[in-house]
Structures are given as structure tokens and as C-alpha cells.
Design an enzyme around this catalytic site. Structure first.
Site, mmCIF file in Angstrom:
data_model
loop_
_atom_site.group_PDB
_atom_site.id
_atom_site.type_symbol
_atom_site.label_atom_id
_atom_site.label_comp_id
_atom_site.label_asym_id
_atom_site.label_seq_id
_atom_site.Cartn_x
_atom_site.Cartn_y
_atom_site.Cartn_z
ATOM 1 N N SER A 90 -11.160 -14.178 18.958
ATOM 2 C CA SER A 90 -12.487 -14.814 19.042
ATOM 3 C C SER A 90 -13.200 -14.415 20.337
ATOM 4 O O SER A 90 -14.407 -14.140 20.341
ATOM 5 C CB SER A 90 -12.343 -16.339 19.007
ATOM 6 O OG SER A 90 -11.796 -16.736 17.782
ATOM 7 N N GLY A 125 -14.722 -11.995 9.129
ATOM 8 C CA GLY A 125 -15.662 -13.096 8.923
ATOM 9 C C GLY A 125 -16.444 -13.379 10.203
ATOM 10 O O GLY A 125 -17.646 -13.674 10.160
ATOM 11 N N SER A 183 -16.948 -25.472 11.727
ATOM 12 C CA SER A 183 -16.761 -24.015 11.784
ATOM 13 C C SER A 183 -17.393 -23.440 13.039
ATOM 14 O O SER A 183 -18.603 -23.560 13.258
ATOM 15 C CB SER A 183 -17.397 -23.370 10.551
ATOM 16 O OG SER A 183 -17.600 -21.992 10.791
ATOM 17 N N GLN A 241 -17.681 -20.327 13.584
ATOM 18 C CA GLN A 241 -18.505 -19.173 13.204
ATOM 19 C C GLN A 241 -19.926 -19.624 12.861
ATOM 20 O O GLN A 241 -20.901 -19.001 13.290
ATOM 21 C CB GLN A 241 -17.877 -18.442 12.012
ATOM 22 C CG GLN A 241 -16.567 -17.761 12.390
ATOM 23 C CD GLN A 241 -15.864 -17.109 11.213
ATOM 24 O OE1 GLN A 241 -16.323 -17.188 10.067
ATOM 25 N NE2 GLN A 241 -14.747 -16.464 11.481
ATOM 26 N N ASP A 258 -6.199 -21.612 11.935
ATOM 27 C CA ASP A 258 -5.589 -20.305 11.643
ATOM 28 C C ASP A 258 -4.065 -20.350 11.694
ATOM 29 O O ASP A 258 -3.394 -19.432 11.218
ATOM 30 C CB ASP A 258 -6.091 -19.255 12.649
ATOM 31 C CG ASP A 258 -7.563 -18.935 12.424
ATOM 32 O OD1 ASP A 258 -8.084 -19.217 11.334
ATOM 33 O OD2 ASP A 258 -8.190 -18.407 13.359
ATOM 34 N N ARG A 306 -5.602 -19.621 1.364
ATOM 35 C CA ARG A 306 -4.306 -19.766 2.049
ATOM 36 C C ARG A 306 -3.512 -20.975 1.575
ATOM 37 O O ARG A 306 -2.309 -21.034 1.833
ATOM 38 C CB ARG A 306 -4.503 -19.800 3.573
ATOM 39 C CG ARG A 306 -4.861 -18.446 4.142
ATOM 40 C CD ARG A 306 -4.949 -18.445 5.658
ATOM 41 N NE ARG A 306 -5.279 -17.104 6.150
ATOM 42 C CZ ARG A 306 -5.856 -16.851 7.313
ATOM 43 N NH1 ARG A 306 -6.179 -17.838 8.131
ATOM 44 N NH2 ARG A 306 -6.105 -15.600 7.680
ATOM 45 N N ARG A 354 -2.625 -13.094 8.492
ATOM 46 C CA ARG A 354 -1.845 -14.276 8.912
ATOM 47 C C ARG A 354 -0.815 -14.673 7.848
ATOM 48 O O ARG A 354 0.239 -15.213 8.171
ATOM 49 C CB ARG A 354 -2.773 -15.436 9.250
ATOM 50 C CG ARG A 354 -3.675 -15.101 10.438
ATOM 51 C CD ARG A 354 -4.220 -16.326 11.115
ATOM 52 N NE ARG A 354 -5.438 -16.009 11.852
ATOM 53 C CZ ARG A 354 -5.480 -15.411 13.038
ATOM 54 N NH1 ARG A 354 -4.359 -15.071 13.635
ATOM 55 N NH2 ARG A 354 -6.635 -15.166 13.634
HETATM 56 C C1 S3P Z 1 -13.343 -18.075 14.371
HETATM 57 C C2 S3P Z 1 -13.510 -19.302 13.773
HETATM 58 C C3 S3P Z 1 -12.647 -19.804 12.700
HETATM 59 C C4 S3P Z 1 -11.350 -19.026 12.608
HETATM 60 C C5 S3P Z 1 -11.574 -17.545 12.685
HETATM 61 C C6 S3P Z 1 -12.239 -17.176 13.993
HETATM 62 C C7 S3P Z 1 -14.274 -17.663 15.430
HETATM 63 O O1 S3P Z 1 -13.310 -19.667 11.476
HETATM 64 O O2 S3P Z 1 -10.678 -19.363 11.420
HETATM 65 O O3 S3P Z 1 -10.331 -16.849 12.602
HETATM 66 O O4 S3P Z 1 -13.973 -16.699 16.165
HETATM 67 O O5 S3P Z 1 -15.322 -18.294 15.560
HETATM 68 P P1 S3P Z 1 -14.328 -20.802 10.915
HETATM 69 O O6 S3P Z 1 -15.511 -20.820 11.779
HETATM 70 O O7 S3P Z 1 -14.648 -20.369 9.523
HETATM 71 O O8 S3P Z 1 -13.551 -22.082 10.965
#
Ligand code: S3P
Length: 422
Positions: A22, A93, A162, A164, A310, A341, A383
Site C-alpha cells: 500500500s 485493485g 475501504s 481504496q 488481507d 476468498r 494471498r
Molecule cells: C488496500 C486496501 C484494501 C486491501 C488492499 C490494499 C490499499 O482494499 O485489501 O490489498 O492499499 O488501499 P480495500 O480498500 O478494498 O479494503
């Protein structure tokens, strides 16, 4: 490539896991938007973060990689060029969703797409809030087409926990014509807020509320990326369960929004010590030692879920070897990760005779029983592949895993560490 895995007798040794995924993504993205040179040390050269680098190179940013150091020559918030191709985000993602926040406010149009897994992952969760800011993004799944436009500030209550989604809104907020206020429902990882604060952005965090004001300029930083706790998690579980084991994992990021794995394993009876606690470029870091312990079942749910989302597949491995029942609930987000998952863990674990039941928002595992190896499928999910490898190392007999390559997404070198410890 497939691999055969045998039960091992102990796990001993010391290692340093690769950089945090991240933080590595954010270092490149915010470095590209800053005015001047950002140096990122300890960068994760995993496939996902390399996708982020590629996307920004395609928008004219000069990015150099030398070993684990990345140099990003940022051109300022308005210094990106229109790419001459569709931006390809691979399996990532984070790249896809965070880019939406940055690209929505540009003066040019872009399209984004990724691999087969990315094209099935929901993008509506970013498209919807960004549209409320005026963004023009077509599609709820990749490929997405983004028409660059003027954005407005907004006040927004998130409907999903989230980081993200939160980060996409914060990044769009940098380009908006007024203040943006975000109310989180549960605290998710806050690396964006910390990094933006260090770069001089006008961002304020108060519990679950984040306020971001439009920005003219970001100052470049030297970023020290700590080891990824999500990668350290595999060894924390292995070292806890395997008899006669002790593993030292050096330089692990222990940001409080990420340490749910330590809290849960400790609640299950694990021996985990964090030592030499220090701060590196605004993020807390420690050396973590884990040694064999008798684990017992627990209930995992509520606001701890975003702090260990995660790590849930490998926490499920811990639950298999813990005495009694473990319930994982409130974890429906697992269904929209690189694969579903919940389904993948339940289907693969059942192959070894594990007593596991799928629920709508998680799973229930009755642990502490003897289990045998099996022929495992990773579903192309990094993972899943690493969690199943740990499960195989702890199971009687021989197991196989169909895909080892996918671990490169977040942990290149995972199998070298696996051989080193076993
Ligand atoms: C992440 C947020 C998480 C995590 C992903 C990395 C990030 O996802 O599962 O591996 O770097 O912001 P979500 O925002 O969908 O929870």
C-alpha cells in the site's frame, strides 16, 4: 508453475519481508503529483506496484528503479500527460481505484483496464462517490473510461470500509474546487493521509472523519517503506503453529490500522513480541519475533476486520490448528478480492478434511484436528497461494499447489523465504 510441498518439522530463522504494497503504490502516485524528486527506499517490486509505475510512466513521469530504490520525478498536480494508450493496471485493485481519483480531475480523458480478475472486481464503489464530485466515469467494471473534468468538494459518508475508496476520494479532493469531508464507517489503513500530511497537503483527520482541501502543490519526500505486515503474517502464523519454532521478522510496518493480525493471534494465545519500535518516514516499524504456542479459537468480527482484511486467509490457517471454534464474521469484503476468498478458502480447506463452514459474511472453523495434505488451487490469487503453502507445510503427507507465480503480485521471493525457514 506448480510445486510439491511436504510437512516440515520446525521453522527457525530471521528474515526481512519485502516492502509494504500500500505504501509503495502511494509513494509512486503522490511522488508523481509532487513538484520535484521523491526517493522511495524499500519499494516493493511486486507486479502490482510495477503496474502503478507503468501507468505513471505512460503519463510522462520519469521514474527510475535501482534495486529497491525508486526515484520519481514529479511534475506537480497538473503535470501528467494524456497517455497514448489504455492504462493497464494488471491484477491491482489499488492501482485501478486510486487512479480513478487522480484521473477524474485531469484536463484529458483516459481509459483503464486490467487482467481478468480486475475486470470482475466492483468499481461502482469508486465511480459512485467520484460522480457526486462531478466526475465522469463510464462503467461499473473495467474497462473504465474517464472524461477529465472540474470536480467539486463534497461531504460523503462511506458505505464500505475501504482504504481504496477513501483514497480515491481524497485524491480527487486535491483537485476539487472546495473542501471534501469523508466520514468512514470503520477505520481503514491511513497511509494516504499520513503521506499527504508529510507532503504539506491541507488534510485533517479526526477519528473517522477526514477533511481535505484543494491543493496547489505537494512537496516531494524521502519515503522509507517498511516491510509489509501482510507478508509477515504468513510467518507469524507458521511460527505460532509449527512446534520448536522461532522466527524473527525484521523491519515490519506496525501502523495501528494494519495490526489486527497481531491482536487476533495474541488473543488466540500466540507468542508475538514487537521490539526495537521506531518511526521511519512517519510510519511505525518494529522487529517481530514469533515462537510456537498453543492456539485456541476466537471470534473475529466488527471494526477489526479492515485492520486485517488481507490476512484473513492465513488467519483461517491459524484457526485450523487452534483448539475449538473460530468464527470469522463481518468479512463479506473477502468476496470481492482477487478471488472470492470466502469460497476459495472453504473449498480448498475442505480438501484436507478440515471442519469448515461457509457463512454469508465469513466462515466457521472447528480446529485442532489432524489434517492431511491435498492438491490445492490458488485461483491466481497471491494471498491464497501463500496461505495454502503455509497450510501444506503444516499438514500430514504431501500437497501440491497449482500456481506459484501469482505470489509475485505482493511477495516476490516468498518461496526463497519458505525454503530458508523450513
Ligand atoms: C488496500 C486496501 C484494501 C486491501 C488492499 C490494499 C490499499 O482494499 O485489501 O490489498 O492499499 O488501499 P480495500 O480498500 O478494498 O479494503
Amino acid at each position: 508453475m506448480s510445486i510439491e510441498i511436504k510437512k516440515i518439522k520446525y521453522a527457525k530463522g530471521e528474515l526481512t519481508v519485502p516492502g509494504d504494497k500500500s505504501i509503495s503504490h502511494r509513494g509512486v502516485m503522490l511522488g508523481a503529483l509532487a513538484c520535484g524528486t521523491t526517493e522511495i527506499n524499500g519499494f516493493l517490486k511486486g507486479a502490482d506496484c510495477l503496474s502503478t509505475i507503468d501507468c505513471f510512466k505512460n503519463m510522462g513521469i520519469d521514474i527510475g528503479i535501482n534495486d529497491n530504490t525508486v526515484i520519481v520525478k514529479g511534475n506537480g498536480l497538473y503535470g501528467l500527460n494524456k497517455p497514448d494508450r489504455i492504462l493497464y493496471t494488471g491484477n491491482s485493485g489499488t492501482t485501478t481505484r486510486l487512479l480513478c481519483g487522480i484521473l477524474a480531475g485531469q484536463s484529458f480523458d483516459t481509459s483503464i483496464t486490467g487482467d481478468a480478475s480486475i475486470c470482475k472486481r466492483p468499481m461502482k464503489r469508486v465511480v459512485e462517490p467520484l460522480s457526486l464530485m462531478g466526475a465522469k466515469i463510464s462503467g461499473d467494471y473495467c474497462p473504465l473510461h474517464i472524461t477529465g473534468t472540474k470536480l467539486h468538494g463534497m461531504e460523503y459518508k462511506m458505505s464500505v470500509a475501504s482504504a481504496q475508496v477513501k483514497t480515491a476520494i481524497i485524491l480527487a479532493g486535491l483537485y476539487a474546487d472546495g473542501q471534501t469531508i469523508i466520514h468512514e464507517i470503520e477505520k481503514s489503513r491511513d497511509h494516504t493521509e499520513l503521506m499527504l500530511g508529510a507532503m504539506g497537503a491541507d488534510i485533517n483527520v479526526n477519528g473517522l472523519d477526514i477533511t481535505i482541501n484543494p491543493q496547489k502543490e505537494l512537496s516531494p519526500q524521502k519515503i522509507e517503506v517498511p516491510g509489509d505486515i501482510s507478508s509477515a503474517a504468513f510467518w507469524m502464523v507458521l511460527g505460532s503453529i509449527m512446534p520448536n519454532s522461532e522466527i524473527l521478522i525484521k523491519n515490519v510496518g506496525i501502523n495501528a490500522t494494519r495490526t489486527g493480525i497481531i491482536d487476533v493471534l495474541s488473543a488466540m494465545g500466540a507468542n508475538i513480541k514487537s521490539e526495537n519500535i521506531r518511526t521511519a518516514a512517519g510510519e511505525p516499524v518494529a522487529d517481530i519475533t514469533v515462537s510456537t504456542a498453543e492456539l485456541h479459537g476466537t471470534v473475529i468480527g466488527g471494526d477489526i476486520i479492515p485492520r486485517l482484511i488481507d490476512e484473513l486467509p492465513v488467519i483461517a490457517v491459524a484457526a485450523v490448528f487452534a483448539k475449538g471454534e473460530t468464527v470469522i464474521k463481518d468479512a463479506q469484503e473477502l468476496k470481492v478480492k482477487e478471488t472470492n476468498r470466502i469460497r476459495a478458502v472453504v473449498d480448498e480447506f475442505k480438501k484436507c478434511g478440515i471442519d469448515i463452514t461457509e457463512t454469508d459474511d465469513g466462515m466457521i472453523i472447528h480446529g485442532g484436528k489432524a489434517i492431511h495434505g491435498a492438491d490445492f488451487k490458488a485461483y491466481g490469487d497471491h494471498r491464497m497461494a501463500m496461505s495454502l503453502t503455509i497450510l501444506a507445510q503444516l499438514s500430514d503427507g504431501i500437497s501440491t499447489l497449482d500456481d506459484t507465480k501469482c505470489v509475485d503480485v505482493s511477495y516476490p521471493g516468498f518461496f526463497e523465504h519458505f525454503y530458508k525457514l523450513g
